[in-house]
Design a protein around this motif. Structure first.
Motif, mmCIF file in Angstrom:
data_model
loop_
_atom_site.group_PDB
_atom_site.id
_atom_site.type_symbol
_atom_site.label_atom_id
_atom_site.label_comp_id
_atom_site.label_asym_id
_atom_site.label_seq_id
_atom_site.Cartn_x
_atom_site.Cartn_y
_atom_site.Cartn_z
ATOM 1 N N THR A 82 -0.068 -24.898 44.466
ATOM 2 C CA THR A 82 0.899 -24.890 45.568
ATOM 3 C C THR A 82 2.145 -24.116 45.185
ATOM 4 O OG1 THR A 82 1.838 -26.965 44.787
ATOM 5 C CG2 THR A 82 0.079 -27.104 46.431
ATOM 6 N N THR A 83 2.800 -23.521 46.190
ATOM 7 C CA THR A 83 4.025 -22.757 45.953
ATOM 8 C C THR A 83 5.222 -23.684 46.060
ATOM 9 O OG1 THR A 83 3.020 -20.827 46.936
ATOM 10 C CG2 THR A 83 5.403 -20.803 46.725
ATOM 11 N N ARG A 84 6.081 -23.664 45.069
ATOM 12 C CA ARG A 84 7.270 -24.514 45.093
ATOM 13 C C ARG A 84 8.269 -23.974 46.112
ATOM 14 N NH1 ARG A 84 7.643 -28.031 40.778
ATOM 15 N NH2 ARG A 84 6.021 -27.764 39.192
ATOM 16 N N PRO A 85 9.200 -24.846 46.627
ATOM 17 C CA PRO A 85 10.125 -24.431 47.685
ATOM 18 C C PRO A 85 11.012 -23.268 47.303
ATOM 19 C CG PRO A 85 10.105 -26.830 47.444
ATOM 20 C CD PRO A 85 9.316 -26.274 46.313
ATOM 21 N N ASP A 86 11.351 -23.136 45.982
ATOM 22 C CA ASP A 86 12.267 -22.079 45.592
ATOM 23 C C ASP A 86 11.563 -20.896 44.949
ATOM 24 O OD1 ASP A 86 11.528 -23.604 43.488
ATOM 25 O OD2 ASP A 86 13.518 -23.751 42.558
ATOM 26 N N GLU A 87 10.232 -20.826 45.066
ATOM 27 C CA GLU A 87 9.491 -19.681 44.568
ATOM 28 C C GLU A 87 9.072 -18.795 45.728
ATOM 29 O OE1 GLU A 87 6.171 -20.912 42.321
ATOM 30 O OE2 GLU A 87 7.319 -21.877 40.746
ATOM 31 N N PRO A 88 8.997 -17.468 45.505
ATOM 32 C CA PRO A 88 8.557 -16.579 46.573
ATOM 33 C C PRO A 88 7.144 -16.903 47.021
ATOM 34 C CG PRO A 88 9.531 -15.338 44.757
ATOM 35 C CD PRO A 88 9.335 -16.758 44.274
ATOM 36 N N ASN A 89 6.921 -16.915 48.306
ATOM 37 C CA ASN A 89 5.580 -17.124 48.865
ATOM 38 C C ASN A 89 4.954 -15.754 49.079
ATOM 39 O OD1 ASN A 89 3.299 -17.767 50.220
ATOM 40 N ND2 ASN A 89 4.287 -19.050 51.751
ATOM 41 N N ARG A 90 4.241 -15.276 48.066
ATOM 42 C CA ARG A 90 3.750 -13.896 48.090
ATOM 43 C C ARG A 90 2.719 -13.648 49.178
ATOM 44 N NH1 ARG A 90 5.007 -15.360 43.022
ATOM 45 N NH2 ARG A 90 6.257 -13.924 41.770
ATOM 46 N N ARG A 91 2.090 -14.705 49.705
ATOM 47 C CA ARG A 91 1.079 -14.521 50.737
ATOM 48 C C ARG A 91 1.702 -14.303 52.110
ATOM 49 N NH1 ARG A 91 -2.423 -19.765 49.972
ATOM 50 N NH2 ARG A 91 -0.302 -20.576 49.838
ATOM 51 N N LEU A 116 5.148 -4.582 51.682
ATOM 52 C CA LEU A 116 6.525 -5.047 51.874
ATOM 53 C C LEU A 116 6.929 -6.078 50.827
ATOM 54 C CD1 LEU A 116 6.629 -5.456 55.762
ATOM 55 C CD2 LEU A 116 7.632 -3.621 54.391
ATOM 56 N N SER A 117 6.130 -6.224 49.776
ATOM 57 C CA SER A 117 6.439 -7.201 48.742
ATOM 58 C C SER A 117 7.784 -6.895 48.097
ATOM 59 C CB SER A 117 5.345 -7.180 47.666
ATOM 60 O OG SER A 117 5.762 -7.888 46.522
ATOM 61 N N ALA A 155 19.944 -15.641 63.715
ATOM 62 C CA ALA A 155 19.910 -16.863 62.911
ATOM 63 C C ALA A 155 18.488 -17.414 62.847
ATOM 64 C CB ALA A 155 20.864 -17.897 63.502
ATOM 65 N N LEU A 156 17.771 -17.367 63.975
ATOM 66 C CA LEU A 156 16.382 -17.826 64.000
ATOM 67 C C LEU A 156 15.512 -16.945 63.112
ATOM 68 C CD1 LEU A 156 14.185 -19.662 65.178
ATOM 69 C CD2 LEU A 156 13.987 -18.055 67.100
ATOM 70 N N PHE A 157 15.726 -15.634 63.176
ATOM 71 C CA PHE A 157 14.978 -14.699 62.333
ATOM 72 C C PHE A 157 15.213 -15.005 60.856
ATOM 73 C CE2 PHE A 157 15.281 -10.612 59.953
ATOM 74 C CZ PHE A 157 13.920 -10.340 59.879
ATOM 75 N N ALA A 158 16.482 -15.245 60.487
ATOM 76 C CA ALA A 158 16.803 -15.558 59.092
ATOM 77 C C ALA A 158 16.105 -16.844 58.646
ATOM 78 C CB ALA A 158 18.319 -15.693 58.922
ATOM 79 N N ARG A 167 9.221 -18.616 55.571
ATOM 80 C CA ARG A 167 7.960 -17.934 55.244
ATOM 81 C C ARG A 167 7.916 -17.510 53.778
ATOM 82 N NH1 ARG A 167 3.348 -17.918 57.671
ATOM 83 N NH2 ARG A 167 2.981 -15.712 57.273
ATOM 84 N N LEU A 168 9.055 -17.074 53.251
ATOM 85 C CA LEU A 168 9.119 -16.626 51.867
ATOM 86 C C LEU A 168 9.301 -17.783 50.892
ATOM 87 C CD1 LEU A 168 11.413 -13.507 52.371
ATOM 88 C CD2 LEU A 168 9.022 -13.450 51.666
#
Length: 271
Positions: free
Chosen positions: A2-11, A17-18, A66-69, A75-76
């Motif tokens: 699992t991806t931790r909350p403060d790690e980048p979600n590379r998927r 665009l990585s 703000a919603l986009f941010a 997502r990340l």
């Protein structure tokens, strides 16, 4: 795994665009998305609300940004990594003393009239919204996205893009002289804000500082619509932003800040 909350979600991002492999391409994608939001709002207003002044679109555009941010950070998985947490060292909040003084001192000298309660409340909501969306995008997403380039390049790159985005003010009818100064001042101030973000380890104080800055500025100009820029206001804006840039470069001398990308990657690797 699992991806931790403060790690980048590379998927959550296409490889092209990585931010780890293409930092500038990622940052420009974010800028392009902001432009698309603005142009769609302006186009919709022209088609369906032709009699509404373009400056009246500030609130819906701010809300969409703000919603986009928020969506991008989610997502990340970058909320914590972008500074949405408490300061690492509460004592470091003393670093805000100079920026706050730079904002308040001119206001006390010039004597800005505080708007009536109702208008002041609306202005407060707007400036807090501006502070959130601009800090989340530029000192959050873009600064973090440019981190692989190194701390100084990430700070300068995020500041440059922060200045460029203010050219959009021309599209909604603001005074060109004010916009030109706003672009330069935003680049200079962006250096100071990005350095503060890294030294504090938190973006929340910057959101409050940004909101305070805009509240004072909009009160001085009698609202968001700047039709005729005051030379005194423009000169003060450039002067304050120049000091902020120098202050930011001073803060970046800290060895811990200069090692920021490597330190963040090392911390992620240990988890």
């Amino acid at each position: 795994m699992t991806t931790r909350p403060d790690e980048p979600n590379r998927r959550s991002m296409p490889l092209v665009l990585s931010p780890e492999q293409h930092p500038w391409r990622f940052a420009l994608f974010v800028m392009l998305a902001l432009e698309v939001i603005l142009l769609l709002c302006l186009g919709a207003a022209r088609l369906f609300l032709p009699n509404v002044p373009l400056l009246a679109l500030d609130l819906p555009i701010l809300l969409l940004n703000a919603l986009f941010a928020a969506v991008l950070l989610t997502r990340l998985g970058w909320w914590r990594a972008s500074g949405f947490r408490r300061p690492e060292r509460p004592r470091s909040l003393v670093l805000l003393a100079l920026p706050v003084a730079l904002l308040i001192a001119p206001a006390l000298l010039v004597g800005i009239d505080v708007p009536p309660f109702g208008k002041a409340l609306v202005l407060l909501v707007l400036t807090l919204l501006i502070g959130f969306q601009e800090e989340a995008i530029f000192r959050g997403v873009i600064l973090k996205g440019l981190a692989p380039l190194g701390t100084l390049h990430a700070v300068l790159g995020s500041a440059l893009l922060f200045g460029v985005i203010h050219a959009n003010s021309l599209l909604v009818g603001r005074d060109p002289a004010f916009v030109a100064v706003q672009i330069i001042a935003s680049i200079l101030g962006g250096v100071g804000f990005a350095a503060l973000r890294l030294r504090l380890g938190s973006i929340w104080p910057l959101i409050a500082l940004h909101a305070l800055n805009d509240f004072i500025q909009f009160s001085a100009s009698q609202g968001l619509a700047v039709e005729h820029a005051s030379p005194v206001l423009l000169t003060a804006k450039l002067g304050i932003s120049s000091v902020m840039a120098l202050y930011g470069l001073f803060l970046l001398r800290d060895p811990g800040v200069r090692r920021w990308p490597a330190r963040a990657e090392g911390a992620a690797a240990q988890r």
